[in-house]
Scaffold this motif. Sequence first.
Motif, short mmCIF file in Angstrom:
data_model
loop_
_atom_site.label_atom_id
_atom_site.label_comp_id
_atom_site.label_asym_id
_atom_site.label_seq_id
_atom_site.Cartn_x
_atom_site.Cartn_y
_atom_site.Cartn_z
N GLY A 5 0.81 -1.21 0.00
CA GLY A 5 0.00 0.00 0.00
C GLY A 5 0.85 1.27 0.00
O GLY A 5 0.34 2.35 0.27
N ASP A 6 2.11 1.14 -0.33
CA ASP A 6 3.03 2.28 -0.32
C ASP A 6 2.60 3.34 -1.33
O ASP A 6 1.98 3.03 -2.35
CB ASP A 6 4.45 1.80 -0.65
N ASP A 7 2.93 4.58 -1.05
CA ASP A 7 2.60 5.70 -1.95
C ASP A 7 3.35 5.62 -3.27
O ASP A 7 2.87 6.13 -4.29
CB ASP A 7 2.95 7.04 -1.28
N ASP A 8 4.52 5.01 -3.27
CA ASP A 8 5.31 4.95 -4.51
C ASP A 8 4.94 3.71 -5.32
O ASP A 8 4.93 2.59 -4.78
CB ASP A 8 6.80 4.92 -4.16
N PRO A 9 4.69 3.88 -6.61
CA PRO A 9 4.28 2.73 -7.44
C PRO A 9 5.36 1.65 -7.56
O PRO A 9 5.04 0.46 -7.61
CB PRO A 9 3.97 3.34 -8.80
N ALA A 10 6.62 2.03 -7.59
CA ALA A 10 7.68 1.03 -7.71
C ALA A 10 7.76 0.17 -6.46
O ALA A 10 7.96 -1.05 -6.53
CB ALA A 10 9.03 1.70 -7.98
N VAL A 11 7.59 0.79 -5.30
CA VAL A 11 7.61 0.04 -4.03
C VAL A 11 6.40 -0.89 -3.98
O VAL A 11 6.53 -2.06 -3.61
CB VAL A 11 7.63 1.00 -2.82
N ARG A 12 5.22 -0.36 -4.36
CA ARG A 12 3.99 -1.19 -4.37
C ARG A 12 4.16 -2.39 -5.29
O ARG A 12 3.84 -3.52 -4.92
CB ARG A 12 2.79 -0.36 -4.84
N GLU A 13 4.66 -2.14 -6.49
CA GLU A 13 4.81 -3.23 -7.46
C GLU A 13 5.76 -4.31 -6.95
O GLU A 13 5.49 -5.50 -7.08
CB GLU A 13 5.30 -2.70 -8.81
N LEU A 14 6.85 -3.89 -6.36
CA LEU A 14 7.81 -4.86 -5.82
C LEU A 14 7.17 -5.68 -4.70
O LEU A 14 7.32 -6.90 -4.65
CB LEU A 14 9.08 -4.16 -5.33
N ALA A 15 6.46 -5.01 -3.81
CA ALA A 15 5.80 -5.72 -2.70
C ALA A 15 4.78 -6.72 -3.24
O ALA A 15 4.73 -7.87 -2.79
CB ALA A 15 5.13 -4.71 -1.77
N LEU A 16 3.99 -6.28 -4.22
CA LEU A 16 2.98 -7.17 -4.79
C LEU A 16 3.62 -8.34 -5.53
O LEU A 16 3.12 -9.48 -5.48
CB LEU A 16 2.05 -6.39 -5.73
N SER A 17 4.72 -8.07 -6.21
CA SER A 17 5.38 -9.17 -6.94
C SER A 17 5.98 -10.18 -5.97
O SER A 17 6.05 -11.36 -6.27
CB SER A 17 6.45 -8.63 -7.89
N ARG A 18 6.39 -9.72 -4.81
CA ARG A 18 6.93 -10.65 -3.81
C ARG A 18 5.81 -11.41 -3.11
O ARG A 18 5.99 -12.54 -2.68
CB ARG A 18 7.78 -9.89 -2.79
N LEU A 19 4.64 -10.78 -3.01
CA LEU A 19 3.48 -11.46 -2.41
C LEU A 19 2.96 -12.56 -3.32
O LEU A 19 2.56 -13.62 -2.86
CB LEU A 19 2.35 -10.46 -2.12
N ALA A 20 2.94 -12.28 -4.62
CA ALA A 20 2.45 -13.24 -5.61
C ALA A 20 3.53 -13.40 -6.68
O ALA A 20 3.42 -12.80 -7.75
CB ALA A 20 1.14 -12.76 -6.22
N PRO A 21 4.56 -14.16 -6.40
CA PRO A 21 5.69 -14.29 -7.35
C PRO A 21 5.22 -14.65 -8.76
O PRO A 21 4.34 -15.50 -8.93
CB PRO A 21 6.53 -15.41 -6.76
N GLY A 22 5.80 -13.94 -9.74
CA GLY A 22 5.49 -14.22 -11.13
C GLY A 22 4.25 -13.52 -11.65
O GLY A 22 3.94 -13.57 -12.81
N GLN A 23 3.50 -12.85 -10.76
CA GLN A 23 2.28 -12.22 -11.20
C GLN A 23 2.32 -10.69 -11.08
O GLN A 23 1.69 -10.00 -11.85
CB GLN A 23 1.09 -12.76 -10.41
N GLY A 24 3.01 -10.17 -10.12
CA GLY A 24 3.15 -8.74 -9.97
C GLY A 24 1.82 -8.03 -9.77
O GLY A 24 0.86 -8.60 -9.25
N MET A 25 1.71 -6.83 -10.23
CA MET A 25 0.53 -5.98 -10.01
C MET A 25 -0.68 -6.48 -10.78
O MET A 25 -1.81 -6.25 -10.37
CB MET A 25 0.85 -4.53 -10.40
#
Length: 181
Positions: free
Chosen positions: A155-175
């Motif tokens: 839920g970070d304000d920065d899109p790059a941080v959000r995308e990285l967090a989401l990609s680590r939560l769901a490997p291979g799927q990202g945002m």
Amino acid sequence: VDVFHLPRLMHDRDETVRWSVAHRLPSKYLLMLRNDPDREVRIRVASRLEESHLASMIDDGDYYVRQVVARRLPAGMLFQMMHDADPEVRLTVARRIGTEWLAKMSADGDARVRIEVARRIDGGSLHLLVKDPDWRVRYEVTSRIAGKYLAQMSGDDDPAVRELALSRLAPGQGMQAFGIV
């Protein structure tokens, strides 16, 4: 001049002469030049002085002399330079200091120092940097932090941080897996 006559030139009025002397002088004489008025002479002294005597130059008035000291000082003594006035010196310290001291540098005023801290600090202490004001620090944190923090980082304000967090939560799927593009 042969090495036996060099000590006579340590107090020459010309800083170039003193600089040359500091280059060739036996180490036992270098301590006498550590307070030379010319920064180039002190830089040369700091680059040649025995490690056991470097601590005497930690508080030099010139940032570059202190940076040379930070590069050469034994790692166990670097904690004395963690709060140096110059960010470049603190960055050098952050790159070399023992990991047990990095948490104390996590609130440094310079983002480059905090990025280096985020790269080196142990994973259990990364949470100290989760709310860092600089997105680059948070990005580095997100790349290494334990999974239990990733939802918060997504839920970070920065899109790059959000995308990285989401990609680590769901490997291979990202945002895209979360309908965010």
